[in-house]
Motif scaffolding. Structure first.
Motif, PDB file in Angstrom:
ATOM      1  N   LEU A 167      -2.011  -1.897  -1.110  1.00 33.73           N
ATOM      2  CA  LEU A 167      -0.582  -1.627  -1.131  1.00 33.73           C
ATOM      3  C   LEU A 167      -0.346  -0.147  -1.433  1.00 33.73           C
ATOM      4  O   LEU A 167       0.743   0.357  -1.246  1.00 33.73           O
ATOM      5  N   ARG A 168      -1.401   0.530  -1.900  1.00 33.48           N
ATOM      6  CA  ARG A 168      -1.281   1.929  -2.285  1.00 33.48           C
ATOM      7  C   ARG A 168      -1.555   2.853  -1.117  1.00 33.48           C
ATOM      8  O   ARG A 168      -2.289   3.831  -1.216  1.00 33.48           O
ATOM      9  N   ASN A 169      -0.988   2.515  -0.011  1.00 33.03           N
ATOM     10  CA  ASN A 169      -1.024   3.328   1.199  1.00 33.03           C
ATOM     11  C   ASN A 169       0.350   3.142   1.823  1.00 33.03           C
ATOM     12  O   ASN A 169       0.966   2.091   1.685  1.00 33.03           O
ATOM     13  N   PHE A 170       0.832   4.131   2.529  1.00 33.18           N
ATOM     14  CA  PHE A 170       2.123   3.956   3.205  1.00 33.18           C
ATOM     15  C   PHE A 170       1.912   4.060   4.693  1.00 33.18           C
ATOM     16  O   PHE A 170       1.511   5.109   5.186  1.00 33.18           O
ATOM     17  N   PRO A 171       2.194   2.979   5.431  1.00 31.78           N
ATOM     18  CA  PRO A 171       2.500   1.643   4.909  1.00 31.78           C
ATOM     19  C   PRO A 171       1.231   0.954   4.406  1.00 31.78           C
ATOM     20  O   PRO A 171       0.125   1.416   4.684  1.00 31.78           O
ATOM     21  N   PRO A 172       1.383  -0.166   3.671  1.00 26.55           N
ATOM     22  CA  PRO A 172       0.202  -0.919   3.231  1.00 26.55           C
ATOM     23  C   PRO A 172      -0.693  -1.265   4.424  1.00 26.55           C
ATOM     24  O   PRO A 172      -0.209  -1.461   5.538  1.00 26.55           O
ATOM     25  N   ALA A 173      -1.993  -1.312   4.175  1.00 27.82           N
ATOM     26  CA  ALA A 173      -2.945  -1.515   5.270  1.00 27.82           C
ATOM     27  C   ALA A 173      -4.071  -2.447   4.847  1.00 27.82           C
ATOM     28  O   ALA A 173      -4.390  -2.574   3.666  1.00 27.82           O
ATOM     29  N   ALA A 174      -4.674  -3.080   5.849  1.00 23.59           N
ATOM     30  CA  ALA A 174      -5.849  -3.929   5.655  1.00 23.59           C
ATOM     31  C   ALA A 174      -7.004  -3.335   6.458  1.00 23.59           C
ATOM     32  O   ALA A 174      -6.791  -2.671   7.468  1.00 23.59           O
TER      33      ALA A 174
END
Length: 193
Positions: A167-174
């Protein structure tokens, strides 16, 4: 504008304005070590994943960076002078510059959801034809599932597994690891040849 074109445009725009953060870079490279061997990075942009690969122990000379945008390719060559930086379209890389190359892993910053399914299939087929038996292709996505359709994975004998999300990426990533379904069979076939 057709729906598919709008999605491609939006994803390309999103990639351009939101470079990957350190948390995502850590996830993308967490299974890679100095033992992985040469690594192919697709769409490195400004080199966030490249720097993380160096932190994992990959020697700069063992990195091949494929970047389509000329300005990014020049930036990468300046930042990573010992890496092999090639400015070209990933659809052409196996036909020319990388013919006969083998890698221990692929790290992809490409917007696969914005690519045509035929191009995604050709990309994966080319990569896995030039990867060691237990090597993997690492891909991130902002979407809710693996960006490679199950039909493509099945047709190439591949599987995907989500190895983490942030969640600590913009936007959240997998992040997904894509690998061969039966790597041992490939190793046995290579030894027989």
């Amino acid at each position: 504008m057709p729906r598919f074109d709008r999605r491609r445009f939006l994803l390309a725009w999103l990639r351009a304005i939101t470079p990957s953060g350190p948390r995502l870079a850590g996830l993308m490279t967490k299974e890679i070590s100095a033992l992985t061997g040469p690594v192919l990075e697709l769409g490195p942009g400004t080199g966030v994943f490249t720097a993380a690969l160096l932190e994992r122990g990959i020697a700069e000379r063992d990195l091949t960076l494929i970047e389509y945008e000329r300005d990014f390719a020049m930036l990468l060559q300046g930042r990573f002078p010992d890496a092999r930086v090639l400015q070209l379209d990933v659809r052409e890389m196996w036909k020319t510059a990388l013919s006969g190359s083998f890698f221990g892993g692929v790290v992809s910053g490409l917007p696969l959801l914005a690519m045509r399914p035929d191009d995604v299939q050709a990309l994966l087929e080319g990569c896995f034809s030039n990867l060691r038996p237990h090597a993997a292709f690492y891909q991130f996505t902002y979407g809710p599932k693996c960006p490679v359709p199950i039909e493509i994975l099945d047709s190439l004998g591949l599987v995907s597994k989500r190895i983490g999300w942030t969640l600590r990426n913009f936007p959240p990533a997998a992040v997904y690891r894509i690998s061969r379904r039966y790597p041992l069979m490939i190793l046995i076939e290579q030894r027989r040849a």
